[in-house]
Design a protein around this motif. Sequence first.
Motif, short mmCIF file in Angstrom:
data_model
loop_
_atom_site.label_atom_id
_atom_site.label_comp_id
_atom_site.label_asym_id
_atom_site.label_seq_id
_atom_site.Cartn_x
_atom_site.Cartn_y
_atom_site.Cartn_z
N ILE A 92 1.10 11.80 -9.66
CA ILE A 92 0.22 12.94 -9.97
C ILE A 92 1.06 14.21 -10.12
O ILE A 92 0.92 14.98 -11.06
CB ILE A 92 -0.84 13.13 -8.86
CG1 ILE A 92 -1.84 11.97 -8.89
CG2 ILE A 92 -1.56 14.47 -9.01
CD1 ILE A 92 -2.84 11.98 -7.74
N ARG A 93 2.00 14.40 -9.16
CA ARG A 93 2.88 15.57 -9.20
C ARG A 93 3.75 15.57 -10.47
O ARG A 93 3.85 16.59 -11.16
CB ARG A 93 3.78 15.60 -7.96
CG ARG A 93 4.72 16.78 -7.89
CD ARG A 93 5.68 16.64 -6.73
NE ARG A 93 6.63 15.54 -6.91
CZ ARG A 93 7.82 15.67 -7.50
NH1 ARG A 93 8.19 16.85 -7.96
NH2 ARG A 93 8.62 14.64 -7.63
N VAL A 94 4.32 14.41 -10.76
CA VAL A 94 5.20 14.30 -11.95
C VAL A 94 4.41 14.64 -13.22
O VAL A 94 4.88 15.39 -14.08
CB VAL A 94 5.81 12.88 -12.04
CG1 VAL A 94 6.54 12.68 -13.37
CG2 VAL A 94 6.77 12.64 -10.88
N ALA A 95 3.17 14.10 -13.30
CA ALA A 95 2.36 14.34 -14.49
C ALA A 95 1.97 15.82 -14.60
O ALA A 95 2.06 16.42 -15.68
CB ALA A 95 1.11 13.46 -14.46
N ILE A 120 1.99 1.74 -3.53
CA ILE A 120 0.90 2.25 -4.37
C ILE A 120 0.66 3.74 -4.09
O ILE A 120 0.55 4.55 -5.02
CB ILE A 120 -0.40 1.44 -4.11
CG1 ILE A 120 -0.25 0.01 -4.62
CG2 ILE A 120 -1.60 2.12 -4.77
CD1 ILE A 120 -1.39 -0.92 -4.21
N HIS A 123 3.79 5.93 -5.22
CA HIS A 123 3.90 5.95 -6.69
C HIS A 123 2.73 6.72 -7.31
O HIS A 123 2.92 7.53 -8.22
CB HIS A 123 3.95 4.52 -7.21
CG HIS A 123 4.37 4.42 -8.64
ND1 HIS A 123 5.68 4.45 -9.03
CD2 HIS A 123 3.64 4.31 -9.79
CE1 HIS A 123 5.76 4.34 -10.36
NE2 HIS A 123 4.53 4.26 -10.83
N GLY A 124 1.54 6.47 -6.78
CA GLY A 124 0.34 7.12 -7.32
C GLY A 124 0.33 8.62 -7.08
O GLY A 124 0.12 9.41 -8.00
N ILE A 141 0.84 -1.21 0.00
CA ILE A 141 0.00 0.00 0.00
C ILE A 141 0.88 1.26 0.00
O ILE A 141 0.57 2.23 -0.69
CB ILE A 141 -0.99 -0.02 1.19
CG1 ILE A 141 -2.00 -1.16 0.98
CG2 ILE A 141 -1.71 1.31 1.33
CD1 ILE A 141 -2.85 -1.48 2.18
#
Lengths: 135, 126
Positions: free
Chosen positions: A96-99, A88, A91-92, A85
């Motif tokens: 979001i920040r990276v994107a 997850i 990474h998740g 968890i």
Amino acid sequence: MEHIQKPVKDTARPRNPLMAWFDVRKRRVGSWAFALNRLTGLGLVVYLLLHLVVLSILLQGEAGWDKFITLARHPLFLLMDVVLIFGILFHGLNGIRVALVGMGIGVRSHKTLFWILMVIALVALVISAVMVFTI
Amino acid sequence: MENQIPEDSGTAGGGFWWLLQAISGALLILVLGLHMFAHHFVVEGGLRTYTDVLAYISNPLIFAIEIIFLLVVTIHAMLGLRAIIIDLEPGKGLLQLTNIGLSILGVLILAYGIWLALTLQSLAGN
């Protein structure tokens, strides 16, 4: 005459990009986030394959699945669920920040965004860990 | 905090792959959230029983959601592996080999997952 200064190379840093992930000298939070994002990503790919293998136990019928459920309720297994968890969530949310930053959104405030997302990750991790051990 | 994302990270072949990675990641947050909640957080003991799993996967809507989840997670995972390999600065030939290898691996994962879900559905019918 204009003096052109050559870019200074850090000769101590490993040239191999993979080894550079693990080189923690003079690293800022962004570097840690980048390396951890990649490591959690690799871990999650391995988990995806493992998950398919585990689901294949269902083909052995009810007895096989019941055996797996007993194993999956062992505290060590539950601890591994919490690690999963964490992977997850990190990474998740970091993704979001990276994107967003990659699309030019929130570039100036990405430091703040990172820490806000990490606080959310921490809160969600604690709640999830409690649920994993109490459900 | 400096931006540590290499400018060419995962973008060989164009920004399309980066965008697909971002879109699949966003979709994953939704479908993985649904998957975790439905499979683990609302189920007593965190795992469905054998009968419950078969009944669950037999629902056409759930089946469709799980297959979409598998498709999205596989695309995201293969693109992620590709981005890591690109960071290792492979030659053109190795990159081409990587693209072929990851495409095959992705198709195999998808094919096996769909076959498994269909087999479990048929088991539920017996």
